[in-house]
Design a protein around this motif. Sequence first.
Motif, PDB file in Angstrom:
ATOM      1  N   VAL A   8       0.840  -1.205   0.000  1.00 58.79           N
ATOM      2  CA  VAL A   8       0.000   0.000   0.000  1.00 58.79           C
ATOM      3  C   VAL A   8       0.873   1.254   0.000  1.00 58.79           C
ATOM      4  O   VAL A   8       0.597   2.208  -0.738  1.00 58.79           O
ATOM      5  N   MET A   9       1.942   1.258   0.807  1.00 54.67           N
ATOM      6  CA  MET A   9       2.835   2.419   0.857  1.00 54.67           C
ATOM      7  C   MET A   9       3.531   2.640  -0.488  1.00 54.67           C
ATOM      8  O   MET A   9       3.673   3.780  -0.934  1.00 54.67           O
ATOM      9  N   GLU A  10       3.964   1.558  -1.141  1.00 56.10           N
ATOM     10  CA  GLU A  10       4.609   1.686  -2.451  1.00 56.10           C
ATOM     11  C   GLU A  10       3.643   2.257  -3.472  1.00 56.10           C
ATOM     12  O   GLU A  10       4.017   3.130  -4.268  1.00 56.10           O
ATOM     13  N   LYS A  11       2.391   1.802  -3.474  1.00 57.29           N
ATOM     14  CA  LYS A  11       1.384   2.336  -4.393  1.00 57.29           C
ATOM     15  C   LYS A  11       1.146   3.822  -4.123  1.00 57.29           C
ATOM     16  O   LYS A  11       1.011   4.614  -5.053  1.00 57.29           O
ATOM     17  N   LEU A  12       1.103   4.190  -2.845  1.00 56.76           N
ATOM     18  CA  LEU A  12       0.891   5.582  -2.471  1.00 56.76           C
ATOM     19  C   LEU A  12       2.040   6.465  -2.969  1.00 56.76           C
ATOM     20  O   LEU A  12       1.811   7.529  -3.543  1.00 56.76           O
ATOM     21  N   PHE A  13       3.279   6.012  -2.786  1.00 58.25           N
ATOM     22  CA  PHE A  13       4.429   6.786  -3.248  1.00 58.25           C
ATOM     23  C   PHE A  13       4.484   6.858  -4.769  1.00 58.25           C
ATOM     24  O   PHE A  13       4.858   7.879  -5.348  1.00 58.25           O
ATOM     25  N   ARG A  14       4.146   5.780  -5.461  1.00 57.79           N
ATOM     26  CA  ARG A  14       4.121   5.805  -6.925  1.00 57.79           C
ATOM     27  C   ARG A  14       3.081   6.782  -7.435  1.00 57.79           C
ATOM     28  O   ARG A  14       3.312   7.501  -8.414  1.00 57.79           O
ATOM     29  N   ARG A  15       1.944   6.810  -6.781  1.00 55.27           N
ATOM     30  CA  ARG A  15       0.876   7.715  -7.181  1.00 55.27           C
ATOM     31  C   ARG A  15       1.314   9.170  -6.989  1.00 55.27           C
ATOM     32  O   ARG A  15       1.032  10.026  -7.821  1.00 55.27           O
ATOM     33  N   ARG A  16       2.035   9.445  -5.912  1.00 59.00           N
ATOM     34  CA  ARG A  16       2.518  10.804  -5.674  1.00 59.00           C
ATOM     35  C   ARG A  16       3.574  11.215  -6.668  1.00 59.00           C
ATOM     36  O   ARG A  16       3.662  12.374  -7.057  1.00 59.00           O
ATOM     37  N   GLU A  17       4.423  10.244  -7.079  1.00 62.51           N
ATOM     38  CA  GLU A  17       5.463  10.545  -8.061  1.00 62.51           C
ATOM     39  C   GLU A  17       4.875  10.868  -9.423  1.00 62.51           C
ATOM     40  O   GLU A  17       5.419  11.693 -10.161  1.00 62.51           O
ATOM     41  N   LYS A  18       3.766  10.241  -9.764  1.00 61.93           N
ATOM     42  CA  LYS A  18       3.114  10.503 -11.069  1.00 61.93           C
ATOM     43  C   LYS A  18       2.514  11.895 -11.135  1.00 61.93           C
ATOM     44  O   LYS A  18       2.429  12.482 -12.171  1.00 61.93           O
TER      45      LYS A  18
END
Length: 194
Positions: A183-193
């Motif tokens: 979940v944390m990795e998905k959250l960080f990827r979403r913020r990077e996009k």
Amino acid sequence: MAYDRYLAICNPLHYNTIMNTRLQHLLVIYCWVFGFLVTQITLCFLCQLEFCGPNVIDHFFCDLVPYLELSCSYKYALQLEIMIVGIPILVIPFILVIISYIRVFITIFGISFTKGWKKTFSTFSSHLTVVTMYFGTILTIYMVPANGYTLPIHKLIAFLYIVVTPLFNPIIYCLRNQEMRTVMEKLFRRREKK
């Protein structure tokens, strides 16, 4: 918990036999009774103190060191008692935790395959981090003489073991959880996009 990790890693086949419900109850009872009895000694000394000056504690909770600062009576006996009682309460458990983790390290380095080593290390590294932070701050506050540091530093160290350590513990254990990491990795990827 250090003994539990020691048994789980160093004696996994005997874990259920040794760490049974009876031993768990005995460990809890020992901690409560010993803690209660030892604090009664300090309480007897505290009741003999006299206070003749200000009655406002310069701290965010009623801790022992700021409380002693308010006393105008002879405090050396109480400070010595705190240091002596601190040995069985703080130093001995800390040494036992360190010994158990040294044994765990020795066992881990005896594991030949890397995946098992990583899994075993991740099992107890979070606990070791929290224990080190907790014991480090507690030993600094109660085993170092009170006049060895200033009150703002005492407040900061007290804040670490009262607030930060309890908050740090669930964060560490959550980050060890694979679902939480995903979940944390998905959250960080979403913020990077964005």
